[in-house]
Design a protein around this motif. Sequence first.
Motif, PDB file in Angstrom:
ATOM      1  N   PRO A   1      59.810 -10.854 -48.852  1.00  0.00           N
ATOM      2  CA  PRO A   1      60.353 -11.626 -49.984  1.00  0.00           C
ATOM      3  C   PRO A   1      59.357 -11.704 -51.144  1.00  0.00           C
ATOM      4  CG  PRO A   1      60.732 -12.770 -47.903  1.00  0.00           C
ATOM      5  CD  PRO A   1      59.845 -11.604 -47.588  1.00  0.00           C
ATOM      6  N   GLY A   2      59.872 -11.513 -52.336  1.00  0.00           N
ATOM      7  CA  GLY A   2      59.043 -11.620 -53.528  1.00  0.00           C
ATOM      8  C   GLY A   2      58.408 -10.318 -53.967  1.00  0.00           C
ATOM      9  N   LEU A   3      58.473  -9.289 -53.113  1.00  0.00           N
ATOM     10  CA  LEU A   3      57.909  -7.988 -53.489  1.00  0.00           C
ATOM     11  C   LEU A   3      59.031  -7.036 -53.894  1.00  0.00           C
ATOM     12  CD1 LEU A   3      55.111  -7.322 -50.823  1.00  0.00           C
ATOM     13  CD2 LEU A   3      54.831  -7.948 -53.226  1.00  0.00           C
TER      14      LEU A   3
END
Length: 251
Positions: free
Chosen positions: A5-7
């Motif tokens: 998550p977030g990448l």
Amino acid sequence: MEPPPGLPKLWDGMAAYLRGLDAAIGVRPKAVLVISGHWEAERPTVNTAIQPPLLFDYYGFPEHTYRLTYPAPGSPVLAARVRAVLSSAGIASAEEAHRGLDHGVFVPFKLIYPNADVPMVQLSLNRTLDAATHLEIGRALAPLREEGVLIVGSGMSYHNLQDMFSGEPRGMQAAEEFDRWLDEAATEPDPSARDRKLSTWFQAPGARASHPRPEHLIPLMVAAGAARDDVGRRTYNERLMGKPISGFQFG
């Protein structure tokens, strides 16, 4: 597998490049000889299995990544031919019948030849990881190209996992400098000059910061050696977490 998550989806560009290689090469090879950065041996060692299994040589990944399949056949005939051309060049070799294809083979080739319908043979690196030695191995393997064999060096042009996800300026500069140098060296039109440059890769700007240990760079040396007089060209270039990554094709 999906990124954390977030990448961003880090591998989409590389996946698209790999999926396009079959068409880019233009001719379906009779077999593929792969030199991966994930197999080192005392001397060049060739996989002789008729139906090689897979070697899941990674740790801590999602469970489904250990259930991947790639049922490409091997080729004992090509394996014997590899040993023959190496012997003709005065290079001692060995063979291995049980080791599976590692992820430096089956991960990219699941995208390149998804139907697993091209015979696949893997050749190890020499444990010395000496560039000149692997250029010589490539030159010995060059006749296989005229026999319909695609020779692939599977590694990475930048491989410093400690700094990969760091935005530290010195690391970014080193990666940029080495990528520029590698592009110039691999695409050098004079084969002798190309070999001289590649054999002393460790003297290049940013070299050791980009490859603290060179096992992911050395497969390129085999491909470049096998190119003989064919000029290299960069066919892939993008940034992963800000670091430039390149791929090259000869012929």
